[in-house]
Design a protein around this motif. Sequence first.
Motif, mmCIF file in Angstrom:
data_model
loop_
_atom_site.group_PDB
_atom_site.id
_atom_site.type_symbol
_atom_site.label_atom_id
_atom_site.label_comp_id
_atom_site.label_asym_id
_atom_site.label_seq_id
_atom_site.Cartn_x
_atom_site.Cartn_y
_atom_site.Cartn_z
ATOM 1 N N ARG A 17 -5.611 -9.658 -5.465
ATOM 2 C CA ARG A 17 -4.609 -8.712 -5.960
ATOM 3 C C ARG A 17 -4.995 -7.278 -5.606
ATOM 4 N NH1 ARG A 17 -4.095 -5.411 -10.020
ATOM 5 N NH2 ARG A 17 -6.044 -6.072 -10.991
ATOM 6 N N LEU A 18 -6.265 -6.921 -5.816
ATOM 7 C CA LEU A 18 -6.709 -5.565 -5.507
ATOM 8 C C LEU A 18 -6.654 -5.280 -4.006
ATOM 9 C CD1 LEU A 18 -9.743 -5.183 -7.946
ATOM 10 C CD2 LEU A 18 -7.518 -4.089 -8.110
ATOM 11 N N LYS A 19 -6.960 -6.301 -3.204
ATOM 12 C CA LYS A 19 -6.890 -6.109 -1.760
ATOM 13 C C LYS A 19 -5.465 -5.795 -1.316
ATOM 14 C CE LYS A 19 -7.930 -8.417 2.615
ATOM 15 N NZ LYS A 19 -8.438 -9.660 3.252
ATOM 16 N N ALA A 20 -4.502 -6.541 -1.839
ATOM 17 C CA ALA A 20 -3.105 -6.281 -1.497
ATOM 18 C C ALA A 20 -2.669 -4.903 -2.000
ATOM 19 C CB ALA A 20 -2.216 -7.371 -2.096
ATOM 20 N N GLU A 21 -3.143 -4.525 -3.196
ATOM 21 C CA GLU A 21 -2.786 -3.222 -3.751
ATOM 22 C C GLU A 21 -3.341 -2.097 -2.882
ATOM 23 O OE1 GLU A 21 -4.128 -2.685 -7.730
ATOM 24 O OE2 GLU A 21 -3.440 -0.610 -7.846
ATOM 25 N N ARG A 22 -4.579 -2.262 -2.408
ATOM 26 C CA ARG A 22 -5.159 -1.236 -1.534
ATOM 27 C C ARG A 22 -4.373 -1.095 -0.241
ATOM 28 N NH1 ARG A 22 -9.992 -3.536 -3.007
ATOM 29 N NH2 ARG A 22 -10.216 -4.587 -1.005
#
Length: 506
Positions: free
Chosen positions: A463-468
């Motif tokens: 999730r954090l990777k996609a958000e970044r």
Amino acid sequence: MSLPTRESKLRALFLGVLVGDALGAPLNGLKAGHIGQLVPGGWYDEYLQPETAVLQPEKPNRNHLPGLHSALGTAFLAFCGCRTDAVTTQHASARAAKALVDLAANTVPHAEDFPHLTGHLRKPGKPLREALERWGADFPWEPAEHLAQEQSSEGAFPCVPALAVLLNADLTDTLTPIPDFDVAPAVAVARFTHLRESSLVAAAVIVEAARLLLDCPDGKRLDAKATARALHAYARATEDRLRKGELPNRWSELGWGFPVQRFSECLSPLVSLLDVEDLGLVEKTLVKQAAEFQPDRPVTHLQHGFAPILIPWVLLKVLGPDSHSAAVEDVLNRGGETSLAAALVSGLLGARYGMEHLREEWLAGLRIRREAEALLDSPGEAAEEAWSAAEVQLTTREEAFRKPLYERAKRDAPEALKPKKEKKPEPKLEPNRPTDKLPFAPPPQLWLGTEAEAELAPWEKQRLKAERGRKRIDWKEQRREHQRHLAEKQAELGLNPEPFISEEED
């Protein structure tokens, strides 16, 4: 016109899957715009002609022998045709897996030139390749001992082999005793290659959709909205039963936990979307909805392999008013996972309408048809051996079909055939590094705290990777706009504006 019999609809389901897979194989991974450039005027009406099958002469392994199915269809046939051995009591699922292992181990001549092959399996995906390694390690084996244990894929691949439970009674009988998989035989088949809840429930939903279509006497009078509601309820019930078994313990061990979104939620808008004629609006709705499931890669189109977007799209096409050929051609022209999407749409529409609605020229061009129908009509060791031999022969013929293309490419563009070099690791960015170009905020990977992710669950990391990724795109656009504004101000004051930062500098 008389209504199709159940036998006719079952055969149409079986052959429809293979036809869709064969039609979609040459276009797998292409974008819709690229397909429009390669096949203007509708290549599918002439897909039996080898000369029109060379769509990308500069990429030999991207050209497929017309009418030849991929590893997806091979896995489907393996589970459809392999019966329990009366002598050794080997169950059908073990025989199916052994057939795939043997095909994968049967190396083609000059295998180093064909990295897209795994033996005589044509372009199997990562979950199937990992399953083949597991199955080949110790045989014979019991199904419960060789189920996927770490597979993180949420793809819709297992939906196709799972349809075999409707065509192979032996398979259903032998899967019943597997602990915690009395939910549905389709879940058990999917569990051989996949572990995530989305993939397992997707397989169960597709098989239930096929069963409902087979039970509907007249496909033209199908109550599409009632069917959509029934599938949504079935998905929710399957999830509830799965979550009461042993799978959640395995998810917890892997650090996944329960998914943020239930797979059944992606089916909730089906009823309202059936009334929407604007396919652009349908696509935006499903793409936006898929983002809520936090895929490991951004989902940007309908025919992404991610189950929470592909399955709703397939069901919309199957429950909609389009004919078999119109629906299949629409799916093919959209690109993406064409082989998987076309196999599901073609098979399910075959179950809805029967054999009379499958185009005869498509059936006539299906290269595995004779051996496939023998597996269905006269199952046994002889049919299995004939099918396996046909798979080997067809792979050899496809490579012979590509050989002139390889020779030309080696002569004209040898660099194109070399394996791609691995990307160099990006240098580690220092927190709060000063910038000497613009008084602007640092990139998102600095202020989102990537180092703090080490202890997070894989789901949260995705999730954090996609958000970044999303924030970095926004940040770059804002930075360029800021620089354009500065350049305009400097020009007004008669100063030399600073040069724009290029994509390479980004």
